[in-house]
Design an enzyme around this catalytic site. Structure first.
Site, short mmCIF file in Angstrom:
data_model
loop_
_atom_site.label_atom_id
_atom_site.label_comp_id
_atom_site.label_asym_id
_atom_site.label_seq_id
_atom_site.Cartn_x
_atom_site.Cartn_y
_atom_site.Cartn_z
N ARG A 84 -18.22 -5.88 7.86
CA ARG A 84 -17.28 -6.90 8.36
C ARG A 84 -15.82 -6.64 7.97
NH1 ARG A 84 -21.27 -7.23 10.53
NH2 ARG A 84 -22.67 -9.00 10.77
N SER B 72 -21.39 -17.15 10.77
CA SER B 72 -21.57 -17.13 9.32
C SER B 72 -20.24 -17.44 8.64
CB SER B 72 -22.03 -15.75 8.86
OG SER B 72 -23.27 -15.46 9.45
N GLU C 242 -16.43 -15.06 5.43
CA GLU C 242 -16.42 -14.17 6.60
C GLU C 242 -15.41 -14.72 7.62
OE1 GLU C 242 -20.13 -12.55 7.96
OE2 GLU C 242 -19.49 -12.65 10.06
C1 LIG Z 1 -22.26 -19.00 17.11
C2 LIG Z 1 -21.57 -17.83 16.49
C3 LIG Z 1 -22.33 -16.72 16.13
C4 LIG Z 1 -21.70 -15.60 15.56
N1 LIG Z 1 -22.46 -14.52 15.24
C5 LIG Z 1 -21.86 -13.41 14.77
C6 LIG Z 1 -22.66 -12.24 14.49
O1 LIG Z 1 -23.85 -12.19 14.69
N2 LIG Z 1 -22.02 -11.17 13.98
C7 LIG Z 1 -20.67 -11.15 13.75
O2 LIG Z 1 -20.13 -10.13 13.30
N3 LIG Z 1 -19.91 -12.25 14.01
C8 LIG Z 1 -20.47 -13.36 14.50
N4 LIG Z 1 -19.71 -14.47 14.77
C9 LIG Z 1 -18.27 -14.44 14.46
C10 LIG Z 1 -17.41 -13.91 15.61
O3 LIG Z 1 -18.11 -14.00 16.82
C11 LIG Z 1 -16.99 -12.47 15.39
O4 LIG Z 1 -16.30 -12.34 14.18
C12 LIG Z 1 -16.12 -11.97 16.55
O5 LIG Z 1 -15.99 -10.56 16.47
C13 LIG Z 1 -14.74 -12.61 16.58
O6 LIG Z 1 -14.12 -12.21 17.80
P1 LIG Z 1 -13.01 -13.13 18.48
O7 LIG Z 1 -12.55 -12.43 19.69
O8 LIG Z 1 -13.50 -14.51 18.67
O9 LIG Z 1 -11.86 -13.08 17.38
P2 LIG Z 1 -10.96 -14.31 16.87
O10 LIG Z 1 -11.82 -15.26 16.13
O11 LIG Z 1 -10.12 -14.82 17.96
O12 LIG Z 1 -10.05 -13.52 15.83
C14 LIG Z 1 -10.59 -12.95 14.66
C15 LIG Z 1 -9.60 -11.92 14.10
O13 LIG Z 1 -9.52 -10.83 15.02
C16 LIG Z 1 -8.15 -10.62 15.35
N5 LIG Z 1 -8.07 -10.12 16.72
C17 LIG Z 1 -8.59 -10.66 17.84
N6 LIG Z 1 -8.28 -9.91 18.90
C18 LIG Z 1 -7.54 -8.86 18.45
C19 LIG Z 1 -6.92 -7.74 19.06
N7 LIG Z 1 -6.97 -7.52 20.38
N8 LIG Z 1 -6.25 -6.89 18.27
C20 LIG Z 1 -6.16 -7.08 16.93
N9 LIG Z 1 -6.72 -8.12 16.31
C21 LIG Z 1 -7.41 -9.01 17.05
C22 LIG Z 1 -7.50 -11.98 15.20
O14 LIG Z 1 -6.10 -11.87 15.06
C23 LIG Z 1 -8.19 -12.48 13.96
O15 LIG Z 1 -7.59 -11.90 12.83
C24 LIG Z 1 -20.30 -15.59 15.35
C25 LIG Z 1 -19.54 -16.71 15.73
C26 LIG Z 1 -20.15 -17.81 16.31
C27 LIG Z 1 -19.33 -18.98 16.74
#
Ligand SMILES: Cc1cc2nc3c(=O)[nH]c(=O)nc-3n(C[C@H](O)[C@H](O)[C@H](O)COP(=O)(O)OP(=O)(O)OC[C@H]3O[C@@H](n4cnc5c(N)ncnc54)[C@H](O)[C@@H]3O)c2cc1C
Length: 291
Positions: free
Chosen positions: A163, A213, A283
């Site tokens: 992560r 998480s 996380e």
């Molecule tokens: C129901 C649920 C289940 C989940 N299960 C998992 C799982 O199984 N495994 C897991 O790893 N995670 C899980 N997550 C967490 C989440 O889905 C991941 O961390 C996901 O990768 C976040 O992506 P996001 O686009 O929503 O990022 P955001 O939440 O919008 O942003 C997270 C970070 O990424 C940065 N970011 C976003 N886009 C960019 C870009 N283009 N360039 C640079 N930085 C960027 C943001 O600035 C921020 O720092 C879960 C979340 C939920 C709600």
């Protein structure tokens, strides 16, 4: 709320996070193409405004005071396929990458189907599920900085661990990424996607607003097991509750504030440390202006 030439002012971030929590973004801009993305970064630079890159908002706890500067919501969703390699724009939902892979008989990306959020968020945080992580399938990523500088990095150059990546804590923006799968067939991919979706639904509180998480799993253990063993399943602070279905999820059961969630996280960390001597590391990312 007024709409200026550049974005929307004082946009409530709770509308854009999976926890349904977060105060206002000073300026909120949605981009839907590479041109939009580059243009918006240029305008932010001209106005000397800080930029926060928002993917799906699925790994964020945004403070009640909100985010100063510009929030760029990345809705740029585009994929192309060459052999077993899928190139995806950074705003592409991970689920879409999995679907494109399945449709093209490419295996190894099925786990992406149930990871919420975008390619950019996954490359930034090395998202993973069901025994696979972004780093296992990423070939390389095209990156950009706030001055418009562009470069690419191969997966080995991105400092990946559980992560984490070397992109975290830097202003580097993921523009697009390439993922490699292996040869297979559509039916196998679709069957696997259904299996993992069912497993998730059985184990996780997906009907309540959450952010996945809340803590990373400590080496050799599970954060959820420790929180449950500390007697915290169902514990609440304001509208935030440790899920009764999965103790490593904090759910928003009312009008939880960001402070409620943060205080409940602190309680989990304190009790788990006292009982088991284990330090729980968040996380979820805490962003915005905190007291
Ligand atoms: C129901 C649920 C289940 C989940 N299960 C998992 C799982 O199984 N495994 C897991 O790893 N995670 C899980 N997550 C967490 C989440 O889905 C991941 O961390 C996901 O990768 C976040 O992506 P996001 O686009 O929503 O990022 P955001 O939440 O919008 O942003 C997270 C970070 O990424 C940065 N970011 C976003 N886009 C960019 C870009 N283009 N360039 C640079 N930085 C960027 C943001 O600035 C921020 O720092 C879960 C979340 C939920 C709600």
């Amino acid at each position: 709320m007024t709409v200026g030439a550049f974005g929307v002012r004082d946009e409530p971030m709770r509308k854009h996070t999976s926890l349904h929590i977060g105060g206002p973004a000073d300026v909120f801009v949605t981009v839907a193409s590479e041109r939009d993305l580059v243009g918006a970064i240029g305008v932010a630079r001209e106005h000397e405004l800080p930029v926060f890159m928002l993917g799906g908002g699925t790994n964020l706890l945004v403070s009640d005071r909100g985010i100063r500067g510009v929030v760029l919501q990345n809705n740029w969703n585009e994929t192309s396929v060459e052999g077993f390699v899928i190139t995806a724009a950074s705003g592409t939902p991970m689920a879409s990458v999995a679907a494109v892979a399945a449709r093209n008989g490419i295996l190894g990306l099925e786990w992406m189907a149930t990871v919420p959020g975008t390619v950019g968020g996954a490359v930034h945080g090395n998202a993973g599920a069901f025994g696979s992580e972004t780093k296992d399938v990423l070939v390389d990523a095209d990156l950009m900085d706030l001055n418009g500088g562009r470069w690419s990095r191969g997966v080995a150059e991105l400092g990946y661990a559980y992560r984490t990546s070397s992109l975290q804590g830097t202003p580097a923006i993921v523009v697009r990424a390439r993922f490699r799968g292996t040869s297979g067939d559509r039916e196998t991919a679709v069957r696997r996607i259904k299996e993992i979706a069912n497993e998730r639904m059985a184990k996780q509180p997906l009907a309540q607003p959450n952010t996945g998480s809340i803590f990373r799993n400590p080496p050799g253990d599970h954060a959820g097991r420790l929180i449950e063993a500390a007697g915290l399943k169902g514990a609440t602070v304001g509208g935030a509750m440790v899920s009764t279905k999965h103790a490593n999820f904090i759910v928003n059961v009312g009008d939880a504030s960001a402070n409620d969630v943060r205080d409940l996280m602190r309680r989990c960390q304190r009790d788990v440390k006292q009982r088991f001597g284990v330090e729980l590391i968040p996380e979820v990312e805490l962003v915005g202006e905190w007291e």
